[in-house]
Design a protein around this motif. Structure first.
Motif, PDB file in Angstrom:
ATOM      1  N   TYR A  29       0.449  -0.765  -0.006  1.00  0.00           N
ATOM      2  CA  TYR A  29      -0.430  -0.261  -0.019  1.00  0.00           C
ATOM      3  C   TYR A  29       0.894   1.101  -0.250  1.00  0.00           C
ATOM      4  O   TYR A  29       2.089   1.310   0.550  1.00  0.00           O
ATOM      5  N   SER A  30       0.270   2.357  -0.233  1.00  0.00           N
ATOM      6  CA  SER A  30       0.786   4.046  -0.294  1.00  0.00           C
ATOM      7  C   SER A  30       1.197   4.157   1.272  1.00  0.00           C
ATOM      8  O   SER A  30       0.754   4.327   2.076  1.00  0.00           O
ATOM      9  N   SER A  32       3.643   5.237   5.110  1.00  0.00           N
ATOM     10  CA  SER A  32       4.029   5.801   5.332  1.00  0.00           C
ATOM     11  C   SER A  32       5.614   5.502   6.107  1.00  0.00           C
ATOM     12  O   SER A  32       6.034   4.188   6.674  1.00  0.00           O
ATOM     13  N   SER A  52       3.863  10.549   2.359  1.00  0.00           N
ATOM     14  CA  SER A  52       2.859  11.257   0.618  1.00  0.00           C
ATOM     15  C   SER A  52       2.734  12.359   0.388  1.00  0.00           C
ATOM     16  O   SER A  52       1.801  13.270  -0.496  1.00  0.00           O
ATOM     17  N   THR A  55       8.782  14.221  -1.877  1.00  0.00           N
ATOM     18  CA  THR A  55       9.605  13.454  -1.158  1.00  0.00           C
ATOM     19  C   THR A  55      11.019  13.613  -0.943  1.00  0.00           C
ATOM     20  O   THR A  55      11.429  12.228  -0.615  1.00  0.00           O
ATOM     21  N   LYS A  69      10.015   5.895  -5.148  1.00  0.00           N
ATOM     22  CA  LYS A  69       9.441   4.715  -5.318  1.00  0.00           C
ATOM     23  C   LYS A  69      10.138   3.824  -6.602  1.00  0.00           C
ATOM     24  O   LYS A  69       9.919   2.734  -6.179  1.00  0.00           O
ATOM     25  N   ASP A  95       1.506   1.189   7.262  1.00  0.00           N
ATOM     26  CA  ASP A  95       0.482   1.133   6.056  1.00  0.00           C
ATOM     27  C   ASP A  95      -0.405   0.796   6.436  1.00  0.00           C
ATOM     28  O   ASP A  95      -0.794   0.280   7.699  1.00  0.00           O
TER      29      ASP A  95
END
Lengths: 114, 116
Positions: A29-30, A32, A52, A55, A69, A95
């Motif tokens: 998942y996205s 942290s 998020s 960067t 990423k 996440d």
């Protein structure tokens, strides 16, 4: 499942030289991402966090980290090491799959020599 | 303001005994998490509580249990202690409200448990 790999268990630098502590992560998942520091006989302190937004993340005491990423990396840097930077550093991922619990790497011990 | 406090700071037990560790969160924080840090390793997640309910559990045996009280303080209990339970036990509190994205966790100094 999420995981964190800190590529170096020990890093030694001279005072005044740059610091690079490497971290790779995996997350479905996205995520942290965070860096924590632990000085001997002291508690964990948050250095910086990526959640998020930008960067390139700036933290306390001159530390920075860049979220890449494509490389699944989140390396920690500092332009000039200070003797007081000697400590254990942990890269951490969180996440929604883990309920936002923190998943720590095994740590990198930073030694700063005069 | 006081940070996260934990008691006791150090504890020595023998195999088979039971231990209770205590944690008081930062005022206003309703979420408490527990981590185990074995010497030379990173902390491992044990439990997360919010509003007195367990919201997350790590890969630990049933000998480990916890609870959270109405004042948001928390206890971690470990039964039938093993030598491998020797570790630094860390408590963290946050403003996390049981759902949604991450909130910064603030760590206490830990309880050093030695099992002989």
């Amino acid at each position: 499942a999420q995981s964190v790999t800190q590529l170096d268990s020990h890093v030694s630098v001279s005072e005044g030289t740059p610091v690079l502590l490497r971290c790779n992560y995996s997350s479905s998942y996205s995520p942290s991402l965070f860096w924590y520091v632990q000085h001997p006989n002291k508690g964990l302190q948050l250095l910086l966090k990526y959640t998020s937004a930008a960067t390139l993340v700036k933290g306390i005491n001159g530390f920075e980290a860049e979220f890449k990423k494509s490389e699944t990396s989140f390396h920690l840097t500092k332009p000039s090491a200070h003797m007081s930077d000697a400590a254990e550093y942990f890269c951490v991922v969180s996440d929604q799959n883990s309920g936002y619990a923190l998943n720590f790497g095994k740590g990198t011990s930073l030694l700063v020599t005069p | 303001d006081a940070g996260v406090t934990q008691s006791p700071t150090h504890l020595i037990k023998t195999r088979g005994q039971h231990v209770t560790l205590r944690c008081s969160p930062i005022s206003g924080h309703k979420s408490v998490s527990w981590y185990q840090q074995v010497l030379g390793q990173g902390p491992q997640f044990i439990f997360q509580y919010y509003e007195k309910e367990e919201r997350g559990r790590g890969n630990f045996p049933d000998r480990f249990s916890a609870r959270q009280f109405p004042n948001y303080s928390s206890e971690l209990n470990v039964n039938a202690l093993l030598l491998g339970d020797s570790a630094l036990y860390l408590c963290a509190s946050s403003l996390w409200q049981g759902q949604g994205s991450y909130n910064e966790q603030f760590f206490g100094p830990g309880t050093r448990l030695t099992v002989l």
